[in-house]
Every structure is written in structure tokens, then in C-alpha cells.
Design a protein around this motif. Structure first.
Motif, PDB file in Angstrom:
ATOM      1  N   LYS A   5       0.837  -1.200   0.000  1.00 43.45           N
ATOM      2  CA  LYS A   5       0.000   0.000   0.000  1.00 43.45           C
ATOM      3  C   LYS A   5       0.868   1.244   0.000  1.00 43.45           C
ATOM      4  O   LYS A   5       2.005   1.223   0.454  1.00 43.45           O
ATOM      5  N   PHE A   7       1.669   4.421   1.664  1.00 50.34           N
ATOM      6  CA  PHE A   7       1.539   5.156   2.932  1.00 50.34           C
ATOM      7  C   PHE A   7       2.078   6.570   2.739  1.00 50.34           C
ATOM      8  O   PHE A   7       3.168   6.756   2.203  1.00 50.34           O
ATOM      9  N   PHE A  34       8.025  -2.555   7.264  1.00 48.80           N
ATOM     10  CA  PHE A  34       6.885  -3.305   6.728  1.00 48.80           C
ATOM     11  C   PHE A  34       6.848  -3.401   5.208  1.00 48.80           C
ATOM     12  O   PHE A  34       5.891  -3.897   4.635  1.00 48.80           O
ATOM     13  N   GLN A  36       6.298  -1.356   2.753  1.00 47.77           N
ATOM     14  CA  GLN A  36       5.225  -0.703   2.037  1.00 47.77           C
ATOM     15  C   GLN A  36       5.838   0.424   1.197  1.00 47.77           C
ATOM     16  O   GLN A  36       7.020   0.717   1.316  1.00 47.77           O
ATOM     17  N   SER A 129      -2.630   8.193  -2.565  1.00 46.92           N
ATOM     18  CA  SER A 129      -2.179   7.423  -1.405  1.00 46.92           C
ATOM     19  C   SER A 129      -3.313   6.578  -0.840  1.00 46.92           C
ATOM     20  O   SER A 129      -4.475   6.957  -0.891  1.00 46.92           O
ATOM     21  N   ASP A 130      -2.954   5.403  -0.308  1.00 41.34           N
ATOM     22  CA  ASP A 130      -3.964   4.521   0.280  1.00 41.34           C
ATOM     23  C   ASP A 130      -4.194   4.831   1.761  1.00 41.34           C
ATOM     24  O   ASP A 130      -5.311   4.809   2.241  1.00 41.34           O
ATOM     25  N   VAL A 131      -3.097   5.074   2.457  1.00 43.66           N
ATOM     26  CA  VAL A 131      -3.183   5.300   3.902  1.00 43.66           C
ATOM     27  C   VAL A 131      -2.491   6.622   4.214  1.00 43.66           C
ATOM     28  O   VAL A 131      -1.308   6.781   3.927  1.00 43.66           O
TER      29      VAL A 131
ATOM     30  N   MET B   1      -8.844   8.639  -7.915  1.00 39.78           N
ATOM     31  CA  MET B   1      -9.547   8.400  -6.651  1.00 39.78           C
ATOM     32  C   MET B   1     -10.231   9.693  -6.207  1.00 39.78           C
ATOM     33  O   MET B   1      -9.887  10.766  -6.643  1.00 39.78           O
ATOM     34  N   MET B   3     -11.219  11.657  -2.642  1.00 43.81           N
ATOM     35  CA  MET B   3     -10.884  11.596  -1.221  1.00 43.81           C
ATOM     36  C   MET B   3     -11.883  12.339  -0.347  1.00 43.81           C
ATOM     37  O   MET B   3     -12.438  13.352  -0.761  1.00 43.81           O
ATOM     38  N   ASP B  96     -12.831   7.073  -1.709  1.00 39.04           N
ATOM     39  CA  ASP B  96     -11.815   6.033  -1.832  1.00 39.04           C
ATOM     40  C   ASP B  96     -10.795   6.035  -0.699  1.00 39.04           C
ATOM     41  O   ASP B  96     -10.227   4.993  -0.361  1.00 39.04           O
ATOM     42  N   ASN B  97     -10.520   7.200  -0.164  1.00 41.34           N
ATOM     43  CA  ASN B  97      -9.593   7.282   0.965  1.00 41.34           C
ATOM     44  C   ASN B  97      -9.949   8.509   1.805  1.00 41.34           C
ATOM     45  O   ASN B  97     -10.773   9.325   1.392  1.00 41.34           O
ATOM     46  N   VAL B  98      -9.326   8.592   2.949  1.00 41.23           N
ATOM     47  CA  VAL B  98      -9.695   9.671   3.862  1.00 41.23           C
ATOM     48  C   VAL B  98      -8.439  10.320   4.439  1.00 41.23           C
ATOM     49  O   VAL B  98      -7.467   9.648   4.759  1.00 41.23           O
TER      50      VAL B  98
ATOM     51  N   ILE C 116       0.781   0.267  11.885  1.00 38.21           N
ATOM     52  CA  ILE C 116       1.112   0.039  10.479  1.00 38.21           C
ATOM     53  C   ILE C 116       0.302  -1.155   9.954  1.00 38.21           C
ATOM     54  O   ILE C 116      -0.243  -1.111   8.845  1.00 38.21           O
ATOM     55  N   GLY C 119      -3.048  -0.135   9.098  1.00 40.62           N
ATOM     56  CA  GLY C 119      -3.048   0.574   7.814  1.00 40.62           C
ATOM     57  C   GLY C 119      -3.042  -0.391   6.642  1.00 40.62           C
ATOM     58  O   GLY C 119      -3.703  -0.163   5.627  1.00 40.62           O
ATOM     59  N   ILE C 120      -2.300  -1.468   6.795  1.00 41.79           N
ATOM     60  CA  ILE C 120      -2.194  -2.459   5.714  1.00 41.79           C
ATOM     61  C   ILE C 120      -3.483  -3.279   5.598  1.00 41.79           C
ATOM     62  O   ILE C 120      -3.993  -3.501   4.501  1.00 41.79           O
ATOM     63  N   ASP C 123      -9.552  -1.328   5.150  1.00 34.35           N
ATOM     64  CA  ASP C 123      -9.980  -0.597   3.954  1.00 34.35           C
ATOM     65  C   ASP C 123      -9.831   0.902   4.173  1.00 34.35           C
ATOM     66  O   ASP C 123      -9.563   1.647   3.240  1.00 34.35           O
ATOM     67  N   LEU C 125      -8.281   3.826   7.163  1.00 31.20           N
ATOM     68  CA  LEU C 125      -7.707   4.192   8.462  1.00 31.20           C
ATOM     69  C   LEU C 125      -8.100   5.645   8.716  1.00 31.20           C
ATOM     70  O   LEU C 125      -7.749   6.527   7.943  1.00 31.20           O
TER      71      LEU C 125
END
Lengths: 135, 102, 130
Positions: A5, A7, A34, A36, A129-131, B1, B3, B96-98, C116, C119-120, C123, C125
Motif C-alpha cells: 500500500k 503510505f 513493513f 510498504q 495514497s492509500d493510507v 480516486m 478523497m 476512496d480514501n480519507v 502500520i 493501515g495495511i 480498507d 484508516l
């Protein structure tokens, strides 16, 4: 979705006035293990985290700024600093530490980790970004 | 995406809303929570900026925080939608994300 | 959906823990999974069982503990942040030579890797802080 992902650590606060900068860095260092896709963003007062010549003797706090120069050893290669935030604060890239990493795909050549990006470019980076961990 | 951004600071105290709006792409959404809700009301010095951004970004406000601060829904800028905590959760799933702007 | 929640402020001073609680409760009621709630920065102060708020106010710590018991939530307190701020479980108290622990039921102390991992795995965080 792939196992890796994206980050993004978003840093918007100056160091020492509050603990967020230091504890954000602690997350980054742990998170590096990790495997990522990690990137750091410094914008607004967050850009002050990267200034060189920080001296905390007078406030008796630990100067954690040398840790930023170790990020390359943790394979963190993407450090985005926002151009507008620097300009608003009368700073240039020369006021910041010179952060590098060694690129194993390019005969371990030393490369700059910091990329100065515009707010528009940073908006796209955030969007992809995903996270997003905000500090 | 696309957000979902959350903003929890008053625009009269910090630059959080400005910074968020500077980075919110068209099609994204901004949810005002906690002290951030004051930016959703009419007649403030930031109303113009918010209205301008509403052209391509959806604005939401957390109703319980608005009510707690004595701000009625009649005081809201037209076009800003009120959500409760269930609505907050729904928004996080819909986008899709926050990103939390702190 | 699977949610991770991060709480970065302590109870009562800032609304972050309240908002995180209401969000978590609403997500559970809507049938979502809460993979983990991670407490960081002053957020670790949500985990002391020694808080005694006035009778007519909410008890933020008890509220988290009860929600954890009801839904089998994983409430994780960051060990490094907790040590700085004096949040200890029995093992940590022993290890650090302190005369008592203060962690509330339903909370456990662990490392930043837990954040972490959330986060992984999750869906979404969602971060609550100042």
C-alpha cells in the motif's frame, strides 16, 4: 489490490512546540520495516522540521533532526516538501538539510530524497495514497 | 480516486481549512467536524472562499458538532449537507480514501 | 468494510477521542468491522482506569472499555507513547520498577507496528487528533 500500500505521512506542524513531529518520525521508522510504499510530505509549518542547524541545548529537549538524515538508510526515498509552504515562510531548499539515499538499482548512486513539489502536485500525491497518517 | 477530507479546526484559529482546500481535488469532499464546523455558517469572513470551492468539491458538516456550538442549520451556507456520525461513516466508505487535516 | 481508528489526543481536553468513539460506535452499528483502535500521542491517556470525571459528565475511558467488551474491540496503546506518559500495564510496571499499573480493562499495550498493520489490513484508516 496488491499487498503493498501507499503510505503517506503528512507533517504540518513545527518541531519542539508539540511532540507530533518527533512521534511521527518514530512511526515512520517502525513503518519502514513493513516493506510498504512510503512517502513523507512536509507542508505548512511541517517544513520547519527539516531545517538544518537545529540546536536544542537551550530548551533541553532532544534534538531529533539528525534522524531525518538516517531515513535514506531505512530505504525512504520520497520526501516531498511543498514549494508554497517554503515560500510563505521565507525559506528555500538551502535552509533544509540535504537528505539522500543510495539507489541500489543505479550502482548505489547517492540521490536526493527531497523533492520540492507544488501544492497541486502534492494534492495528486495525496489523492493517490492509500493510507494517510496525519500529524 | 476521490478523497474525503476532514477539517476539525476553526478557520479563525488555524490555516487547516485553507490548506485542505488548497489540496482538495475536484470531485473530493470536505467534512467539517469539531471546531471546523464554524466554517459552514453564513456571513463569516471565509464564506466566500468556501462557496468558491463548493464549485467542484462537496461540503458536509457534522450536525452534532454544529448543534453543540449553538449553530442552527438555518445558519448554514446553502448547499452544505448536514450528516450525523452514521453519515460520517458512510462518507468514509463512499470515498476512496480519507485524510484528516489536523 | 474494515476500519482502523487512530486516536491522537487524550480525553476531555480535546474532542478527538469523543468523535472517534461516536464514529467507531456508528461504524459498528452499521455492520462494519473495527479491526483496531490505536491510541497514540496523548491519546494513550484514554487508557488510564484512574480517571474520575464528575458524575454528570461522560466517562470517556469507561465508554471505550465498555464498547471494547461489547464488540470484542482491539484497543491498542502505543508502548513508546505510553511510557512517556505513565500508562502502564502489570508487566510494564514490573519491568520498569514502578509500584503499580493503571491500564483500563479492554486496552492492551503494544508497539507501533500494530498501527502500520492496521493501515495495511484495513480498507480505511481514520485519524482523530488535534
Amino acid at each position: 489490490m496488491s499487498d503493498v500500500k501507499k503510505f503517506l505521512y503528512v507533517n504540518r506542524k513545527a518541531p519542539y512546540g508539540t511532540i507530533y513531529a518527533l512521534e511521527s518520525l518514530e512511526v515512520v521508522l517502525i513503518g519502514a520495516a513493513f516493506e510498504q510504499d512510503v512517502a513523507l510530505a512536509f507542508l505548512d509549518d511541517g517544513v520547519y522540521q527539516l531545517t538544518k542547524d537545529q540546536n536544542t541545548d537551550g530548551i533541553e529537549m532532544k534534538n531529533f533532526s539528525p534522524t531525518y538524515s538516517a531515513l535514506g538508510d531505512y530505504d525512504i526515498r520520497k520526501i516531498y516538501v511543498e514549494k508554497e509552504s517554503l515560500e510563505e515562510r521565507g525559506l528555500t531548499i538551502d535552509d533544509l538539510q540535504h537528505l539522500t539515499y543510495e539507489d541500489e538499482d543505479d550502482d548505489w548512486a547517492e540521490k536526493d530524497s527531497i523533492q520540492v513539489v507544488t501544492a497541486k502536485e502534492l494534492a495528486e500525491i495525496m489523492d493517490q495514497s492509500d493510507v494517510i497518517l496525519s500529524f | 480516486m476521490a478523497m474525503l477530507h476532514t477539517v476539525n479546526k476553526s478557520p479563525f484559529e488555524r490555516n487547516t481549512l485553507d490548506s485542505c482546500m488548497r489540496h482538495a481535488l475536484p470531485g473530493s469532499a470536505i467534512l467539517l467536524i469539531e471546531d471546523g464546523v464554524v466554517a459552514a455558517t453564513k456571513g463569516t469572513a471565509v464564506e466566500g472562499k468556501v462557496k468558491e470551492k463548493m464549485g467542484d468539491v462537496s461540503f458536509f458538516v457534522l450536525g452534532p458538532d454544529l448543534a453543540a456550538r449553538g449553530l442552527g442549520e438555518d445558519k448554514l451556507i446553502d448547499g452544505i449537507s448536514v450528516v450525523d456520525y452514521n453519515g460520517f461513516v458512510e462518507l468514509t466508505t463512499k470515498y476512496d480514501n480519507v485524510q484528516s487535516w489536523l | 468494510m474494515k476500519f482502523g481508528i487512530m486516536v491522537n489526543e487524550g480525553p476531555y481536553t480535546h474532542e478527538a477521542s469523543d468523535t472517534a468513539y461516536h464514529f467507531t460506535k456508528a461504524a459498528l452499528e452499521a455492520g462494519h468491522e473495527i479491526f483496531r483502535v490505536f491510541f497514540y500521542h496523548d491519546g494513550v491517556n484514554n487508557a488510564t482506569r484512574y480517571t474520575v470525571p464528575p458524575q454528570d459528565d461522560r466517562n470517556i475511558q469507561v465508554r471505550w472499555s465498555e464498547l471494547a467488551e461489547k464488540h470484542n474491540l482491539d484497543l491498542v496503546v502505543c508502548i513508546a507513547a505510553a511510557q512517556r506518559r505513565g500508562i502502564l500495564d502489570e508487566n510494564e510496571a514490573k519491568r520498569q520498577g514502578k509500584d503499580g499499573d493503571n491500564i483500563a480493562p479492554g486496552f492492551r499495550i503494544s508497539g507501533l507496528g500494530q498501527l502500520i498493520e492496521a493501515g495495511i489490513q484495513c480498507d480505511r484508516l481514520v485519524v482523530f487528533g488535534d
